[in-house]
Design a protein around this motif. Structure first.
Motif, PDB file in Angstrom:
ATOM      1  N   PRO A  19      11.827  -8.904 -25.894  1.00 53.86           N
ATOM      2  CA  PRO A  19      11.401  -8.245 -27.134  1.00 53.86           C
ATOM      3  C   PRO A  19       9.899  -7.960 -27.164  1.00 53.86           C
ATOM      4  O   PRO A  19       9.081  -8.839 -26.890  1.00 53.86           O
ATOM      5  CB  PRO A  19      11.800  -9.270 -28.211  1.00 53.86           C
ATOM      6  CG  PRO A  19      12.940 -10.004 -27.610  1.00 53.86           C
ATOM      7  CD  PRO A  19      12.643 -10.098 -26.138  1.00 53.86           C
ATOM      8  N   GLY A  20       9.545  -6.725 -27.460  1.00 52.22           N
ATOM      9  CA  GLY A  20       8.147  -6.333 -27.562  1.00 52.22           C
ATOM     10  C   GLY A  20       7.429  -6.207 -26.239  1.00 52.22           C
ATOM     11  O   GLY A  20       6.205  -6.059 -26.212  1.00 52.22           O
ATOM     12  N   GLN A  21       8.181  -6.244 -25.152  1.00 53.69           N
ATOM     13  CA  GLN A  21       7.556  -6.203 -23.829  1.00 53.69           C
ATOM     14  C   GLN A  21       8.004  -4.976 -23.041  1.00 53.69           C
ATOM     15  O   GLN A  21       8.942  -4.270 -23.431  1.00 53.69           O
ATOM     16  CB  GLN A  21       7.918  -7.463 -23.039  1.00 53.69           C
ATOM     17  CG  GLN A  21       7.456  -8.753 -23.686  1.00 53.69           C
ATOM     18  CD  GLN A  21       5.950  -8.833 -23.801  1.00 53.69           C
ATOM     19  OE1 GLN A  21       5.214  -8.545 -22.866  1.00 53.69           O
ATOM     20  NE2 GLN A  21       5.463  -9.230 -24.973  1.00 53.69           N
ATOM     21  N   GLY A  22       7.331  -4.745 -21.936  1.00 57.09           N
ATOM     22  CA  GLY A  22       7.749  -3.688 -21.040  1.00 57.09           C
ATOM     23  C   GLY A  22       8.881  -4.138 -20.142  1.00 57.09           C
ATOM     24  O   GLY A  22       9.466  -5.202 -20.342  1.00 57.09           O
ATOM     25  N   LEU A  23       9.196  -3.342 -19.155  1.00 57.87           N
ATOM     26  CA  LEU A  23      10.295  -3.649 -18.240  1.00 57.87           C
ATOM     27  C   LEU A  23       9.775  -4.421 -17.030  1.00 57.87           C
ATOM     28  O   LEU A  23       8.778  -4.042 -16.422  1.00 57.87           O
ATOM     29  CB  LEU A  23      10.967  -2.358 -17.762  1.00 57.87           C
ATOM     30  CG  LEU A  23      12.028  -1.752 -18.672  1.00 57.87           C
ATOM     31  CD1 LEU A  23      11.422  -1.240 -19.953  1.00 57.87           C
ATOM     32  CD2 LEU A  23      12.780  -0.653 -17.953  1.00 57.87           C
ATOM     33  N   GLN A  24      10.493  -5.478 -16.697  1.00 58.12           N
ATOM     34  CA  GLN A  24      10.157  -6.267 -15.524  1.00 58.12           C
ATOM     35  C   GLN A  24      11.250  -6.081 -14.484  1.00 58.12           C
ATOM     36  O   GLN A  24      12.442  -6.209 -14.796  1.00 58.12           O
ATOM     37  CB  GLN A  24      10.019  -7.749 -15.891  1.00 58.12           C
ATOM     38  CG  GLN A  24       9.640  -8.633 -14.715  1.00 58.12           C
ATOM     39  CD  GLN A  24       9.552 -10.101 -15.096  1.00 58.12           C
ATOM     40  OE1 GLN A  24      10.108 -10.542 -16.103  1.00 58.12           O
ATOM     41  NE2 GLN A  24       8.860 -10.870 -14.286  1.00 58.12           N
ATOM     42  N   ASP A  43      16.790 -16.246 -21.108  1.00 56.57           N
ATOM     43  CA  ASP A  43      17.323 -15.010 -20.535  1.00 56.57           C
ATOM     44  C   ASP A  43      17.697 -13.987 -21.599  1.00 56.57           C
ATOM     45  O   ASP A  43      18.032 -12.838 -21.266  1.00 56.57           O
ATOM     46  CB  ASP A  43      18.555 -15.311 -19.674  1.00 56.57           C
ATOM     47  CG  ASP A  43      18.218 -16.119 -18.435  1.00 56.57           C
ATOM     48  OD1 ASP A  43      19.035 -16.991 -18.043  1.00 56.57           O
ATOM     49  OD2 ASP A  43      17.126 -15.896 -17.846  1.00 56.57           O
ATOM     50  N   ALA A  44      17.655 -14.382 -22.860  1.00 58.69           N
ATOM     51  CA  ALA A  44      17.963 -13.441 -23.937  1.00 58.69           C
ATOM     52  C   ALA A  44      16.975 -12.287 -23.899  1.00 58.69           C
ATOM     53  O   ALA A  44      15.753 -12.487 -24.009  1.00 58.69           O
ATOM     54  CB  ALA A  44      17.904 -14.148 -25.288  1.00 58.69           C
ATOM     55  N   ALA A  45      17.474 -11.087 -23.710  1.00 53.31           N
ATOM     56  CA  ALA A  45      16.633  -9.905 -23.518  1.00 53.31           C
ATOM     57  C   ALA A  45      17.560  -8.699 -23.395  1.00 53.31           C
ATOM     58  O   ALA A  45      18.771  -8.811 -23.531  1.00 53.31           O
ATOM     59  CB  ALA A  45      15.780 -10.050 -22.259  1.00 53.31           C
ATOM     60  N   GLY A  50      20.066   3.376 -17.423  1.00 51.56           N
ATOM     61  CA  GLY A  50      21.175   3.205 -18.338  1.00 51.56           C
ATOM     62  C   GLY A  50      20.657   2.923 -19.740  1.00 51.56           C
ATOM     63  O   GLY A  50      19.451   2.769 -19.949  1.00 51.56           O
ATOM     64  N   THR A  51      21.563   2.855 -20.685  1.00 50.48           N
ATOM     65  CA  THR A  51      21.183   2.648 -22.078  1.00 50.48           C
ATOM     66  C   THR A  51      20.920   1.197 -22.407  1.00 50.48           C
ATOM     67  O   THR A  51      20.485   0.887 -23.513  1.00 50.48           O
ATOM     68  CB  THR A  51      22.259   3.184 -23.028  1.00 50.48           C
ATOM     69  OG1 THR A  51      23.525   2.659 -22.614  1.00 50.48           O
ATOM     70  CG2 THR A  51      22.313   4.706 -22.989  1.00 50.48           C
ATOM     71  N   GLY A  52      21.160   0.305 -21.467  1.00 52.54           N
ATOM     72  CA  GLY A  52      20.801  -1.088 -21.659  1.00 52.54           C
ATOM     73  C   GLY A  52      21.924  -1.945 -22.210  1.00 52.54           C
ATOM     74  O   GLY A  52      22.819  -1.460 -22.919  1.00 52.54           O
ATOM     75  N   THR A  53      21.871  -3.224 -21.872  1.00 51.68           N
ATOM     76  CA  THR A  53      22.770  -4.234 -22.439  1.00 51.68           C
ATOM     77  C   THR A  53      21.919  -5.334 -23.029  1.00 51.68           C
ATOM     78  O   THR A  53      21.077  -5.917 -22.329  1.00 51.68           O
ATOM     79  CB  THR A  53      23.696  -4.842 -21.375  1.00 51.68           C
ATOM     80  OG1 THR A  53      24.543  -3.834 -20.843  1.00 51.68           O
ATOM     81  CG2 THR A  53      24.550  -5.959 -21.980  1.00 51.68           C
ATOM     82  N   LYS A  54      22.128  -5.585 -24.305  1.00 51.12           N
ATOM     83  CA  LYS A  54      21.366  -6.632 -24.979  1.00 51.12           C
ATOM     84  C   LYS A  54      22.114  -7.950 -24.845  1.00 51.12           C
ATOM     85  O   LYS A  54      23.283  -8.044 -25.221  1.00 51.12           O
ATOM     86  CB  LYS A  54      21.151  -6.276 -26.449  1.00 51.12           C
ATOM     87  CG  LYS A  54      20.168  -7.171 -27.172  1.00 51.12           C
ATOM     88  CD  LYS A  54      19.700  -6.558 -28.482  1.00 51.12           C
ATOM     89  CE  LYS A  54      18.774  -5.400 -28.268  1.00 51.12           C
ATOM     90  NZ  LYS A  54      18.161  -4.913 -29.537  1.00 51.12           N
ATOM     91  N   LEU A  55      21.439  -8.942 -24.307  1.00 50.49           N
ATOM     92  CA  LEU A  55      22.048 -10.254 -24.078  1.00 50.49           C
ATOM     93  C   LEU A  55      21.569 -11.240 -25.130  1.00 50.49           C
ATOM     94  O   LEU A  55      20.360 -11.430 -25.317  1.00 50.49           O
ATOM     95  CB  LEU A  55      21.686 -10.785 -22.698  1.00 50.49           C
ATOM     96  CG  LEU A  55      22.116 -12.217 -22.392  1.00 50.49           C
ATOM     97  CD1 LEU A  55      23.636 -12.326 -22.364  1.00 50.49           C
ATOM     98  CD2 LEU A  55      21.518 -12.699 -21.079  1.00 50.49           C
TER      99      LEU A  55
END
Lengths: 115, 114
Positions: free
Chosen positions: B40-45, B85-87, B105-110
């Motif tokens: 949350p609030g971060q870029g992509l790693q 790992d929640a992200a 992709g559109t992403g998967t929220k865990l």
């Protein structure tokens, strides 16, 4: 400082304002990118720079104006934005090896809100 | 049309449970495949990437992914999930010859529950 940094992290602006987003990479890379991340949409590539030259403009409205003075710095100048431009703007960099395996590394993003 | 699909928008798992996030692509030739994570609030790693060779790829934070050509899939796995790992997780693809043209992709929220 390492990696890709972006400033500011948060920005609120009116539709008549002019502001700029800044990105700096400390990885010795030669390619830099701007992406837009809106809610419930895939990341959208906006601009690509290779060795300071713009090589990709993904049909971005002219109210977004990129600038890349050197391989380490990338700016996104904003003017007369619309509320639908509110999003997270991500900067990325890569080595720029002209190979498909060129891997992009991202900054933390600037959360932009247009009122 | 070429595309990347993450079928699960949201997944909830218990801490300590195993995890598998799905990613499917539709490209003519084998593309180059990536998984990124965004807190949350971060870029992509970058978690891991597959270019060629061994189809089971190890990444950071205990993640792995397996490329299955027959299923056009590149699923991300972790044997035991931690609360940290929640992200949101993004699969990304560069088609062969598509230098710098990354499709996400559109992403998967865990979500991880205790």
């Amino acid at each position: 400082e390492t990696g890709v940094t972006q400033t500011p992290r948060h920005l609120v602006m009116g539709m008549t304002n002019k502001k700029s987003l800044k990105c700096e990479q400390h990885l010795g890379h030669n390619a830099m990118y701007w992406y837009k991340q809106s809610a419930k949409k895939p990341l959208e590539l906006m601009f690509v720079y290779n060795f300071k030259e713009q090589t990709e403009n993904n049909s971005v409205p002219s109210r977004f104006s990129p600038e890349c003075p050197n391989s380490s710095h990338l700016f996104l100048h904003l003017h007369t934005l619309q509320p639908e431009d509110s999003a997270l703007y991500l900067c990325a960099s890569s080595q720029g090896t002209t190979r498909d395996t060129d891997t992009q590394y991202f900054g933390p993003g600037t959360r932009l809100t247009v009122l | 049309a070429q595309s990347v699909t993450q079928p699960d928008i949201h997944i909830t798992v218990s801490e300590g449970a195993s995890l598998e996030l799905r990613c499917n692509y539709s490209y003519g030739a084998t593309p180059y495949l990536f998984w990124y994570v965004q807190s949350p609030g971060q870029g992509l790693q970058l978690l891991l990437k597959y270019f060629s060779g061994d189809t089971l790829v190890q990444g950071i934070k205990g993640f792995e992914a397996e490329f299955k050509r027959s299923q056009s899939s590149f699923n991300l796995r972790k044997p035991s999930v931690h609360w940290s790992d929640a992200a949101e997780y993004f699969c990304a693809v560069v088609p062969s010859g598509g230098y710098q043209k990354v499709t996400f992709g559109t992403g998967t929220k865990l979500q991880v529950i205790p």
